[in-house]
Design a protein around this motif. Sequence first.
Motif, PDB file in Angstrom:
ATOM      1  N   ASP A 167       0.961  -1.347  -0.611  1.00 22.08           N
ATOM      2  CA  ASP A 167       0.384  -0.366  -0.149  1.00 22.08           C
ATOM      3  C   ASP A 167       1.272   1.490  -0.004  1.00 22.08           C
ATOM      4  O   ASP A 167       1.045   1.469   1.060  1.00 22.08           O
ATOM      5  CB  ASP A 167      -1.150   0.327   1.235  1.00 22.08           C
ATOM      6  CG  ASP A 167      -1.457   0.611   1.283  1.00 22.08           C
ATOM      7  OD1 ASP A 167      -1.750   2.162   0.380  1.00 22.08           O
ATOM      8  OD2 ASP A 167      -2.761   0.744   2.014  1.00 22.08           O
ATOM      9  N   GLY A 168       0.859   1.641  -1.193  1.00 16.83           N
ATOM     10  CA  GLY A 168       2.074   3.005  -1.544  1.00 16.83           C
ATOM     11  C   GLY A 168       1.427   4.572  -1.296  1.00 16.83           C
ATOM     12  O   GLY A 168       2.652   5.219  -0.062  1.00 16.83           O
ATOM     13  N   GLU A 169       0.103   3.979  -0.509  1.00 12.12           N
ATOM     14  CA  GLU A 169      -0.837   5.772  -0.850  1.00 12.12           C
ATOM     15  C   GLU A 169      -0.633   5.594   1.121  1.00 12.12           C
ATOM     16  O   GLU A 169       0.126   7.030   1.696  1.00 12.12           O
ATOM     17  CB  GLU A 169      -1.983   5.445  -0.833  1.00 12.12           C
ATOM     18  CG  GLU A 169      -2.222   6.696  -0.296  1.00 12.12           C
ATOM     19  CD  GLU A 169      -3.692   7.299  -0.845  1.00 12.12           C
ATOM     20  OE1 GLU A 169      -4.837   7.334  -0.258  1.00 12.12           O
ATOM     21  OE2 GLU A 169      -4.439   6.558  -2.264  1.00 12.12           O
ATOM     22  N   ASP A 170      -0.597   4.323   1.619  1.00 11.43           N
ATOM     23  CA  ASP A 170      -0.191   4.538   3.427  1.00 11.43           C
ATOM     24  C   ASP A 170       1.076   4.321   3.454  1.00 11.43           C
ATOM     25  O   ASP A 170       1.461   5.623   4.356  1.00 11.43           O
ATOM     26  CB  ASP A 170      -0.446   2.876   3.224  1.00 11.43           C
ATOM     27  CG  ASP A 170      -0.816   2.774   5.316  1.00 11.43           C
ATOM     28  OD1 ASP A 170      -1.612   3.235   5.760  1.00 11.43           O
ATOM     29  OD2 ASP A 170      -0.198   1.908   5.320  1.00 11.43           O
ATOM     30  N   ALA A 171       1.814   4.422   3.178  1.00 13.17           N
ATOM     31  CA  ALA A 171       3.421   4.247   2.923  1.00 13.17           C
ATOM     32  C   ALA A 171       3.752   5.698   3.665  1.00 13.17           C
ATOM     33  O   ALA A 171       3.739   6.458   3.863  1.00 13.17           O
ATOM     34  CB  ALA A 171       4.404   3.569   2.417  1.00 13.17           C
ATOM     35  N   LEU A 172       3.146   6.702   2.310  1.00 11.96           N
ATOM     36  CA  LEU A 172       3.868   7.896   1.660  1.00 11.96           C
ATOM     37  C   LEU A 172       2.541   8.484   3.179  1.00 11.96           C
ATOM     38  O   LEU A 172       3.820  10.272   3.920  1.00 11.96           O
ATOM     39  CB  LEU A 172       3.126   8.125   0.690  1.00 11.96           C
ATOM     40  CG  LEU A 172       4.316   8.722   0.058  1.00 11.96           C
ATOM     41  CD1 LEU A 172       5.451   9.791  -0.124  1.00 11.96           C
ATOM     42  CD2 LEU A 172       5.225   7.065  -0.184  1.00 11.96           C
ATOM     43  N   ARG A 202       1.513   6.508  -4.576  1.00  5.07           N
ATOM     44  CA  ARG A 202       2.780   7.545  -3.420  1.00  5.07           C
ATOM     45  C   ARG A 202       2.319   8.713  -3.616  1.00  5.07           C
ATOM     46  O   ARG A 202       2.268   9.474  -2.415  1.00  5.07           O
ATOM     47  CB  ARG A 202       3.891   6.520  -3.964  1.00  5.07           C
ATOM     48  CG  ARG A 202       3.888   5.486  -4.234  1.00  5.07           C
ATOM     49  CD  ARG A 202       5.229   5.102  -4.050  1.00  5.07           C
ATOM     50  NE  ARG A 202       5.013   3.746  -4.434  1.00  5.07           N
ATOM     51  CZ  ARG A 202       6.295   2.787  -5.112  1.00  5.07           C
ATOM     52  NH1 ARG A 202       6.855   2.805  -4.943  1.00  5.07           N
ATOM     53  NH2 ARG A 202       6.029   1.398  -5.067  1.00  5.07           N
ATOM     54  N   LEU A 203       1.812   9.748  -4.788  1.00  8.35           N
ATOM     55  CA  LEU A 203       1.561  10.739  -4.873  1.00  8.35           C
ATOM     56  C   LEU A 203       0.257  11.751  -3.887  1.00  8.35           C
ATOM     57  O   LEU A 203       0.090  11.985  -2.992  1.00  8.35           O
ATOM     58  CB  LEU A 203       1.402  10.866  -5.858  1.00  8.35           C
ATOM     59  CG  LEU A 203       1.488  13.068  -6.332  1.00  8.35           C
ATOM     60  CD1 LEU A 203       1.562  14.069  -5.604  1.00  8.35           C
ATOM     61  CD2 LEU A 203       0.742  13.166  -7.683  1.00  8.35           C
ATOM     62  N   ASN A 204      -0.836  10.394  -4.325  1.00 10.49           N
ATOM     63  CA  ASN A 204      -1.841  10.523  -3.623  1.00 10.49           C
ATOM     64  C   ASN A 204      -2.004  11.314  -1.988  1.00 10.49           C
ATOM     65  O   ASN A 204      -2.808  10.791  -1.079  1.00 10.49           O
ATOM     66  CB  ASN A 204      -3.133   9.382  -3.638  1.00 10.49           C
ATOM     67  CG  ASN A 204      -3.476   9.934  -5.122  1.00 10.49           C
ATOM     68  OD1 ASN A 204      -3.382  10.753  -6.034  1.00 10.49           O
ATOM     69  ND2 ASN A 204      -3.853   8.658  -5.402  1.00 10.49           N
ATOM     70  N   ASN A 207       0.081  14.132  -1.188  1.00  7.82           N
ATOM     71  CA  ASN A 207      -1.127  15.303  -1.025  1.00  7.82           C
ATOM     72  C   ASN A 207      -1.734  15.329   0.427  1.00  7.82           C
ATOM     73  O   ASN A 207      -2.592  15.578   0.939  1.00  7.82           O
ATOM     74  CB  ASN A 207      -2.017  15.186  -2.220  1.00  7.82           C
ATOM     75  CG  ASN A 207      -1.083  15.347  -3.135  1.00  7.82           C
ATOM     76  OD1 ASN A 207      -0.478  16.444  -2.869  1.00  7.82           O
ATOM     77  ND2 ASN A 207      -0.623  15.220  -4.340  1.00  7.82           N
ATOM     78  N   ARG A 208      -2.749  13.291   0.568  1.00 10.50           N
ATOM     79  CA  ARG A 208      -4.100  13.849   1.726  1.00 10.50           C
ATOM     80  C   ARG A 208      -2.626  13.701   2.762  1.00 10.50           C
ATOM     81  O   ARG A 208      -3.646  13.912   4.082  1.00 10.50           O
ATOM     82  CB  ARG A 208      -3.777  11.502   1.732  1.00 10.50           C
ATOM     83  CG  ARG A 208      -5.143  11.151   2.489  1.00 10.50           C
ATOM     84  CD  ARG A 208      -6.242  10.300   2.127  1.00 10.50           C
ATOM     85  NE  ARG A 208      -5.071   8.790   2.562  1.00 10.50           N
ATOM     86  CZ  ARG A 208      -5.277   8.138   3.487  1.00 10.50           C
ATOM     87  NH1 ARG A 208      -5.487   8.563   4.484  1.00 10.50           N
ATOM     88  NH2 ARG A 208      -4.382   7.004   3.179  1.00 10.50           N
TER      89      ARG A 208
END
Length: 356
Positions: A167-172, A202-204, A207-208
């Motif tokens: 989960d790249g979004e969670d990682a960022l 990952r950009l998401n 931004n989140r």
Amino acid sequence: MPDKPVNLKSLAAHLGLTVGTVSRAMNDYADISVATRQRVQKAAAELGYRPNQNARRLSLGQPETVCYLMPRQTGVTIQPFVAQLLQGLGEALGRRNWDLLVHHAESSQDDLERIDRLVRTGRVGGIVISRPLKNDPRVQLLKDLGCPFVVHGRTAEFADYAWYDVDGEDALVTAVNHLVDLGHRRIAYVGAPLQHQFAQERLNGYNRAVLHNGLTSDPQLIQIANFSDDGGEMAASILLDLPEPPTGIVCVSDTVAFGVLAGIRARGMQPGQDVSVIGYDGLHFGIHANPPLTTMAQPQAHAGRRLGDMLLAIVDGGDPKTHQELQRAHLVRRKTDGPPLQGAVQDNVSEREDIQ
């Protein structure tokens, strides 16, 4: 041990069984009793019998070979990622005596032509692809050909095929939260071209996290770079030239982060003291970066083993839609993260909302 290598015929003669019975026992056919299967397999082990894999594959009508399609980014920057993944994939296939074929394409069209040729000529029994595009034509082609496959990563739509992803979004979100907890308020992101789904995710996440931490959303703090160490170094130079440069930088990959470290050092600054940096991947040689790189780690060898196990389960008749696995990355702190220099922390830090 006998003087000559034991073949199927001599093993059958030793046991007083037919060649067909011994062959079926060695391959765990259900019409052979458990006692007979155990007796045959025990004798095979004691006598050092090794099956003829080519003959076995011909008899089964199944090419026991998996093709791994390498990401099209080439050069030394991609090698650690691929090497660790292939280690695990090879281990999983080796447990079933399957072979691994590695293919590198020069272009998207070359990839499609090679897949079509490998499948139609019966050279491979399954395919693994990495770093898919948002709308990846390889996925649709493999579905059309009916070839077992699994994706390391996901496309924009991923409900009807097998995949393993982190989960790249969670990682960022985790990476940005960590820098905020250290006191940073000016945090930049160095990403990769957004045709890749992982880059978008990952950009998401960045931004989140910026939104939920009450940070100022500044487009200048987002640099979409060439997916390489050179791209990271160039992005760092742009960020450090800003009137108000960032005190922390999160990166789409360790490879990009290595370039960011070089760009910081080129200014006579110390990563982790003057500017904090967090990578993504957890590549082993990040330990040897200057200084050792803090990163969001995803174990590539484990990913390779899971990809191999999932693919073989599909080959055995499993439903691809039941083989979808999302893991989380975890923060590995080394020496490139720390609090901002005194005076760089802004006043009136807003309270961060919980991010679900």
